[in-house]
Design a protein around this motif. Sequence first.
Motif, mmCIF file in Angstrom:
data_model
loop_
_atom_site.group_PDB
_atom_site.id
_atom_site.type_symbol
_atom_site.label_atom_id
_atom_site.label_comp_id
_atom_site.label_asym_id
_atom_site.label_seq_id
_atom_site.Cartn_x
_atom_site.Cartn_y
_atom_site.Cartn_z
ATOM 1 N N GLY A 1 0.866 -1.045 0.034
ATOM 2 C CA GLY A 1 -0.062 -0.160 -0.018
ATOM 3 C C GLY A 1 0.742 1.468 0.176
ATOM 4 N N LYS A 2 2.088 1.066 -0.221
ATOM 5 C CA LYS A 2 3.012 2.211 -0.300
ATOM 6 C C LYS A 2 3.292 2.790 -1.533
ATOM 7 C CE LYS A 2 3.412 2.396 4.287
ATOM 8 N NZ LYS A 2 2.506 3.646 4.918
ATOM 9 N N ASP A 3 3.013 2.100 -2.635
ATOM 10 C CA ASP A 3 3.092 2.732 -4.063
ATOM 11 C C ASP A 3 1.945 3.865 -4.127
ATOM 12 O OD1 ASP A 3 5.556 0.975 -5.116
ATOM 13 O OD2 ASP A 3 3.990 -0.268 -4.326
ATOM 14 N N ALA A 4 2.293 4.978 -4.176
ATOM 15 C CA ALA A 4 1.368 6.118 -3.977
ATOM 16 C C ALA A 4 1.498 6.920 -5.791
ATOM 17 C CB ALA A 4 1.438 6.987 -2.937
ATOM 18 N N TRP A 5 0.288 7.502 -5.833
ATOM 19 C CA TRP A 5 0.204 8.465 -6.962
ATOM 20 C C TRP A 5 -0.585 9.587 -6.296
ATOM 21 C CZ3 TRP A 5 1.475 6.994 -11.959
ATOM 22 C CH2 TRP A 5 1.235 8.175 -13.018
ATOM 23 N N VAL A 6 -0.139 11.004 -6.631
ATOM 24 C CA VAL A 6 -0.641 12.026 -6.079
ATOM 25 C C VAL A 6 -1.664 12.977 -7.178
ATOM 26 C CG1 VAL A 6 -0.097 14.400 -5.039
ATOM 27 C CG2 VAL A 6 1.410 12.208 -4.604
ATOM 28 N N PHE A 7 -2.666 12.982 -6.746
ATOM 29 C CA PHE A 7 -3.467 14.074 -7.603
ATOM 30 C C PHE A 7 -3.877 15.261 -6.902
ATOM 31 C CE2 PHE A 7 -4.716 9.998 -9.639
ATOM 32 C CZ PHE A 7 -4.893 10.326 -10.942
ATOM 33 N N ASP A 8 -3.740 16.598 -7.597
ATOM 34 C CA ASP A 8 -4.225 17.726 -7.572
ATOM 35 C C ASP A 8 -5.650 17.477 -7.567
ATOM 36 O OD1 ASP A 8 -4.607 20.548 -6.914
ATOM 37 O OD2 ASP A 8 -4.868 20.468 -9.150
ATOM 38 N N VAL A 9 -6.656 18.527 -7.161
ATOM 39 C CA VAL A 9 -8.059 18.307 -7.191
ATOM 40 C C VAL A 9 -8.679 19.664 -8.458
ATOM 41 C CG1 VAL A 9 -10.351 18.863 -6.045
ATOM 42 C CG2 VAL A 9 -8.207 17.740 -5.040
ATOM 43 N N ASP A 10 -8.539 20.962 -8.065
ATOM 44 C CA ASP A 10 -9.111 21.496 -9.038
ATOM 45 C C ASP A 10 -8.458 21.745 -10.482
ATOM 46 O OD1 ASP A 10 -11.464 22.965 -7.567
ATOM 47 O OD2 ASP A 10 -9.769 23.355 -6.421
ATOM 48 N N GLU A 11 -9.118 21.364 -11.598
ATOM 49 C CA GLU A 11 -8.605 21.499 -13.032
ATOM 50 C C GLU A 11 -7.689 20.181 -13.087
ATOM 51 O OE1 GLU A 11 -10.882 24.018 -13.603
ATOM 52 O OE2 GLU A 11 -9.705 24.602 -12.055
ATOM 53 N N THR A 12 -7.507 19.374 -12.140
ATOM 54 C CA THR A 12 -6.982 17.999 -12.368
ATOM 55 C C THR A 12 -8.036 16.893 -12.331
ATOM 56 O OG1 THR A 12 -5.002 19.043 -11.489
ATOM 57 C CG2 THR A 12 -5.099 16.496 -11.451
ATOM 58 N N LEU A 13 -8.938 16.754 -10.927
ATOM 59 C CA LEU A 13 -9.909 15.890 -11.039
ATOM 60 C C LEU A 13 -11.142 16.404 -11.215
ATOM 61 C CD1 LEU A 13 -8.925 13.619 -7.938
ATOM 62 C CD2 LEU A 13 -8.427 13.250 -10.112
ATOM 63 N N LEU A 14 -11.324 17.885 -10.681
ATOM 64 C CA LEU A 14 -12.725 18.547 -11.060
ATOM 65 C C LEU A 14 -12.532 19.693 -11.776
ATOM 66 C CD1 LEU A 14 -13.789 18.552 -7.167
ATOM 67 C CD2 LEU A 14 -14.499 16.787 -9.154
ATOM 68 N N SER A 15 -13.450 19.769 -12.663
ATOM 69 C CA SER A 15 -13.347 20.996 -13.664
ATOM 70 C C SER A 15 -14.426 22.027 -13.282
ATOM 71 C CB SER A 15 -13.950 20.478 -15.045
ATOM 72 O OG SER A 15 -13.901 21.588 -15.789
ATOM 73 N N ASN A 16 -13.603 23.454 -13.266
ATOM 74 C CA ASN A 16 -14.270 24.720 -12.925
ATOM 75 C C ASN A 16 -14.518 25.559 -13.920
ATOM 76 O OD1 ASN A 16 -14.082 24.280 -9.889
ATOM 77 N ND2 ASN A 16 -11.986 24.298 -10.226
ATOM 78 N N LEU A 17 -14.456 24.697 -15.199
ATOM 79 C CA LEU A 17 -14.706 25.446 -16.608
ATOM 80 C C LEU A 17 -15.894 26.199 -16.710
ATOM 81 C CD1 LEU A 17 -13.411 26.214 -19.250
ATOM 82 C CD2 LEU A 17 -14.576 23.976 -20.164
ATOM 83 N N GLU A 18 -17.168 25.640 -15.959
ATOM 84 C CA GLU A 18 -18.468 26.204 -16.050
ATOM 85 C C GLU A 18 -18.306 27.843 -15.277
ATOM 86 O OE1 GLU A 18 -21.652 23.929 -14.463
ATOM 87 O OE2 GLU A 18 -22.608 25.616 -14.024
ATOM 88 N N TYR A 19 -17.530 27.790 -14.294
ATOM 89 C CA TYR A 19 -17.424 29.112 -13.417
ATOM 90 C C TYR A 19 -16.565 30.073 -14.484
ATOM 91 C CZ TYR A 19 -15.360 32.305 -10.162
ATOM 92 O OH TYR A 19 -14.842 33.781 -9.626
ATOM 93 N N TYR A 20 -15.517 29.598 -14.931
ATOM 94 C CA TYR A 20 -14.325 30.619 -16.057
ATOM 95 C C TYR A 20 -15.352 30.860 -17.044
ATOM 96 C CZ TYR A 20 -11.086 29.921 -12.420
ATOM 97 O OH TYR A 20 -10.199 29.981 -11.084
ATOM 98 N N LYS A 21 -16.050 29.942 -17.560
ATOM 99 C CA LYS A 21 -16.762 30.386 -18.755
ATOM 100 C C LYS A 21 -17.663 31.541 -18.452
ATOM 101 C CE LYS A 21 -17.425 26.351 -21.607
ATOM 102 N NZ LYS A 21 -18.224 25.370 -22.389
ATOM 103 N N ALA A 22 -18.402 31.468 -17.206
ATOM 104 C CA ALA A 22 -19.007 32.563 -16.855
ATOM 105 C C ALA A 22 -18.390 33.919 -16.305
ATOM 106 C CB ALA A 22 -20.117 32.227 -15.777
ATOM 107 N N ASN A 23 -16.984 33.743 -16.224
ATOM 108 C CA ASN A 23 -16.337 34.781 -15.845
ATOM 109 C C ASN A 23 -15.038 35.152 -16.546
ATOM 110 O OD1 ASN A 23 -17.424 35.549 -12.787
ATOM 111 N ND2 ASN A 23 -17.613 33.390 -12.996
ATOM 112 N N GLY A 24 -15.341 35.056 -18.019
ATOM 113 C CA GLY A 24 -14.207 35.588 -18.928
ATOM 114 C C GLY A 24 -13.048 34.834 -19.180
ATOM 115 N N TYR A 25 -13.371 33.379 -18.746
ATOM 116 C CA TYR A 25 -12.337 32.309 -19.380
ATOM 117 C C TYR A 25 -10.736 32.879 -18.736
ATOM 118 C CZ TYR A 25 -14.983 29.623 -22.640
ATOM 119 O OH TYR A 25 -15.870 28.780 -23.069
ATOM 120 N N GLY A 26 -10.973 33.278 -17.682
ATOM 121 C CA GLY A 26 -9.480 33.776 -16.917
ATOM 122 C C GLY A 26 -8.911 35.081 -17.408
#
Lengths: 261, 261
Positions: free
Chosen positions: A108-133
């Motif tokens: 159980g020590k072989d690990a993989w690290v994930f970030d969350v925002d824009e890696t596992l979860l998409s906030n595109l809907e928010y950014y589409k409504a707020n000028g695409y960054g």
Amino acid sequence: MACSRNSLVSFFILGLFTVLISPAISSRVLSSTKRPVNGESRSSVASYCESWRLAVETNNAGTWKVVPSKCVSSLETYYNGGQFDKDYNVVARYALAFAKTVKIGGDGKDAWVFDVDETLLSNLEYYKANGYGSEPYNSKKFHEWVVQGTAPGFDASLKLYTGLKNIGFTIILLTGRDEAERRITEKNLHDAGYFGWEHLLLRGHEDQGKAAVKYKSEQRSRMVKKGYILHGNTGDQWSDLQGFAVADRSFKVPNPIYYIA
Amino acid sequence: MACSRNSLVSFFILGLFTVLISPAISSRVLSSTKRPVNGESRSSVASYCESWRLAVETNNAGTWKVVPSKCVSSLETYYNGGQFDKDYNVVARYALAFAKTVKIGGDGKDAWVFDVDETLLSNLEYYKANGYGSEPYNSKKFHEWVVQGTAPGFDASLKLYTGLKNIGFTIILLTGRDEAERRITEKNLHDAGYFGWEHLLLRGHEDQGKAAVKYKSEQRSRMVKKGYILHGNTGDQWSDLQGFAVADRSFKVPNPIYYIA
């Protein structure tokens, strides 16, 4: 010979049609790339924005605040035209191909690290409504979006996440989100289809104000001290992947919308 | 009324022209992206190759041997269509903008490291004649090209190099080329317009067979021990930029043609 006025008129109209419409068609075909935008042709703006996006993804751009306003329509095309998904898919396939070469110890020590925002979860809907960054980051407004807990997952990250679980990797989630957002983040991740991670690491009091690269390196370092081998790390920001206690392989998923130092 | 057969015929032909040619024009416009290549549409091959190139430039692809043969025509378009030059220009501009923020001590110790092949000198002519990287590396054949000493510089790298010299940076050239190629490399660099570097570091006997990232890190480390501050580093390979004794800022110039481990 005699001929009807009607047939003559109809042929005349048909003929006139060719002469008038053909150039209109061809000019319409060309103009979409030739029409100038503030003095620059659309094609030169598009190819600048392509270069800008590559510079961002390769970290050549370094620190940047907002998407250049002239590149917003290029980003719309990038996301809505499907190239973003294709780019993400290819990265996820390279990550899974590497993961399959790792010898899993079974402790159980072989690990993989994930970030969350824009890696596992998409906030595109928010950014589409707020000028695409293209608008400055609004922490209050973004927090309001986060606590709704409605961010969808990426098909490619779901495939990668599940594939890694099946191989036997232990999943560590490492996010810049605040400890106060743990509940809603867990719920959002479950709703998006992510299950069975070992750790979900969020910013505590002691992490407030730390640069992302320092905070994330410290957290990875803690995991290494616990005996985990960090084989892979997936993030949309270079600050997810660099610093110390870095994984054997890091995978940068595309995000041309914002930069986190 | 009476009418001439000629006018009637000419209108008829004109009319027929509209009906027959218009669909032909529009289908020609579409087919260029729709025509299949081994079962895949041109547009899906092109967007895969765009994703592949991004994966290579971001180092997500890791070690790779040759350009996928189906991406050769995409690379031709990338180079011949001018996007490669635009991408390189944007990286060079980011590098120079960073360089202008560096406080130069005036003791000659503020240094900038450049790789040579595909960073200062372009071997595109060789690769155009050898399948755009889709053929396995041929060291003998490539050496024969190198000793001709006819590789041109990149406009953007010449601008960057000159700009850095004008700011007051000491230039260190660090290449994987062999010590035996020093003379021809110096001549080629001069012919291409590069002058006034402080060091040209090539692989000596002791460096034979070393991985590029180890060899280049050791060389940078030697420079640091000599008292140089490595503010910037420009290379087309990740192995030019990673490892130890890395520069404060690294700039990855585009090269989707080959990979050096």
